[in-house]
Design an enzyme around this catalytic site. Sequence first.
Site, short mmCIF file in Angstrom:
data_model
loop_
_atom_site.label_atom_id
_atom_site.label_comp_id
_atom_site.label_asym_id
_atom_site.label_seq_id
_atom_site.Cartn_x
_atom_site.Cartn_y
_atom_site.Cartn_z
N ASP A 258 26.52 -34.96 -76.93
CA ASP A 258 26.51 -33.52 -76.68
C ASP A 258 26.70 -32.80 -78.03
O ASP A 258 26.96 -33.42 -79.06
CB ASP A 258 27.56 -33.12 -75.64
CG ASP A 258 27.18 -31.79 -74.95
OD1 ASP A 258 26.35 -31.04 -75.51
OD2 ASP A 258 27.72 -31.50 -73.87
C1 BGC Z 1 26.41 -28.37 -73.48
C2 BGC Z 1 25.18 -29.13 -73.05
C3 BGC Z 1 23.95 -28.51 -73.69
C4 BGC Z 1 24.13 -28.49 -75.18
C5 BGC Z 1 22.91 -27.99 -75.93
C6 BGC Z 1 26.46 -28.15 -74.97
O1 BGC Z 1 27.46 -27.26 -75.34
O2 BGC Z 1 27.55 -29.05 -73.03
O3 BGC Z 1 25.09 -29.14 -71.67
O4 BGC Z 1 22.82 -29.23 -73.31
O5 BGC Z 1 25.23 -27.69 -75.50
O6 BGC Z 1 22.72 -26.64 -75.72
#
Ligand code: BGC
Length: 753
Positions: A258
């Site tokens: 993530d």
């Molecule tokens: C979130 C993800 C997301 C990623 C990219 C993160 O903060 O937890 O779900 O896909 O950001 O935007």
Amino acid sequence: MDIDDLLGRMSLAEKIGQLNHPNIGGADTTGAGTASNNIEARLRAGEVGSLAAGAPLPRLAELQRIAVEQSPHRIPLFFSLDVIHGHRTVFPLPIALACAFDADLVTRTARAAAVEGAAAGVMLAWAPMLDVSRDARWGRCAESPGEDPFVGSVFARAMVAGYQQDDLTRADTMMACAKHFAGYGFAEAGRDYNMADISPYRMHNVVLPPFKAAVDAGVGAVMVGFHDLAGIPCSAHRELLHDLLRQRWGFDGLIVSDYTAIMELIHHGVAAHEKEAAYLAFHAGIDIDLVSECYSRHLPALVAEGRIAEADIDAACRRVLRAKEKLGLFDKPYRGLDEEKRLAVTFTPAARALAREAAIQSCVLLKNDGVLPLARDCKIALIGPLADSRANMQGTWAVAANPDDSVTVLEGFRAAFENVHYAKGANVVDDPDVAARLNVFGETFRVDPPEALLAEAVARAHEAEVVVACVGEAKEHTGESSTRSTLELPGSQRRLLEALVAAGTPLVVVTMSGRPLALSWEDRHANAILHAWFGGSETGRAIADLISGAANPGAKLAMSFPRDSGQCPMTYAEPPTGRPAGQIGIDVAGDTERDARGRPVFRKFTTACRLEGASTPLYPFGYGLSYSAFVYGDVALDRGEMDGEHAVLTASVSVRNTGTVAGREVVQLYIGDPVASRSRPVLELKGFQKIALAPGESRQVSFRITADDLRFVRADRLAAPEPVFEPGAFVIGIGGSSDRLGTKTVAWRGDQR
Ligand code: BGC
């Protein structure tokens, strides 16, 4: 493309570059101050494998051109983005869409999102989010398919099919990414990013099934959760990522961190510095470093020192190159980077019609004393801060939406009814500081003097035949890092409803939010409640369709609505416990008799131990009303005794629409396993069918049940799941809600050996 040949020609630095997904602007989120500010130079040097699609198409095309014309091996980039519930055309939130209990609808919305997303350069979508969510305080339940692993698995398959469509070289597809692996929805107390301490037993029976379904459906990528799972952050969890996902499940797609999560291993307190974080994450099995740059900075040294084998870098890089090959990028690197094509396929009438249909299918009618539907000429006071709000209708994670696109409820009502009078009535929140924090789009959270708003609303209510109050949360009350500790209507909205009730005009409440709300007071005082979640671009028209009766509600809750905030987390699939809820006392004799659902029946009482209502939801999972009335006959089993694991049982029930309008009903199959080697949930959803019935029409609905539906997973270790079938008596329940089932018991023997 001969991937192995290409790999053989790449330097170690270039291979590590393929594992690097930096921020597109090159902004340095880690504060460490690197060369990341010059993304073009880094592309030329082969230091970048992928980027976010968060830039206009000409810019993305320019970056791709640098990659395919000037980088060492001409390897194309892939672009990623969060396409969660639509792209420019916004569909209902995932939690809302799950309430439609309609896999085909989910696939159609995902397909439409893929058409728009792919035409905006998105090659890998950070969706579907598959975190089973049982705690309404957790703001990310908005992005999830709700509390149930069966629904989550259906949703997973439907989303993957819609995004990937079995052939990722097609220009209207996106690679899907199942997230957040795994257990993120069990963040303690619903506080986002909090630890989740989950047993292997619960992981395998509750948390993991939707992910397994996505993997089996061929999902291209998996994103790892931010959280710590019983002391080990998922980003460093080798047993979870390598032993289970990679080896046991045989997943050969991309495992992606993530956003900055690898660097966050330092914050978690399991790595002293970035180099150790990079080691832990890579060793655990993460292929792609999303934004933290720990891989690009430290993997070269870790390989040089022999802590990481170059062969393992090769394997990760091969997976990235294969993903690019699957997407057809070596042949068509500019797929989806054509502005004219984007405009032609974006926000089309067909996509908007689908958004309207999806929103209609997602709204759950929670109460109706007969006031609904409303006649076209009825004099309506449309009250509430969400009645004339545009940007809020899109809900959280609508990153490519235009906030001006959505149809407001007021607009929908003015088209559907002849006599509509609007007043705001209350602010979503009254505290200007909170409003400012929620205030993503100016108009939405303007804070007006509450007393004046209230007085105007009450005056409107007195003049009207019926009040429709649109109340609820702002869209930013849910989503990432948006936890609430109370599930009641924010700000002075309850006070508004109290004043409207006091006015004496019949009151219809339309609630909007990205999470279940605690609506006990509203349930007692309103004449009807329609929970509309956030329905996306066509929200206003969809709500008007339902309130006017042009459409008939047919959705069912994918997540229980508690009576009170303090009940969280909750689920219908609770364990029986030693002193079951609803039974005041314990059976001192121990000669337990069981009811039709297999629950013990208690006759001798000692201590009172549960307070009435503390254990049951206000509106349970699977619940939802219709303007039709559906009457269920008795559950019939074609046999009462089953032999062996290959036997097939048919359970059926007749369902009749005794109402005066055509409607759709979600017929639900639950199974209970009253005696097993592990305490099993009282009931588990194992199937559903959505049927359409004309007034007076009756239908026989059958479910085919096999031993697979009776299996559960025993697991003492995460990577060592043991699916078991334990013969015995099983309770088969069918009905229109998890709390209203007809049941029969079947005796199922094992294979004779
Ligand atoms: C979130 C993800 C997301 C990623 C990219 C993160 O903060 O937890 O779900 O896909 O950001 O935007």
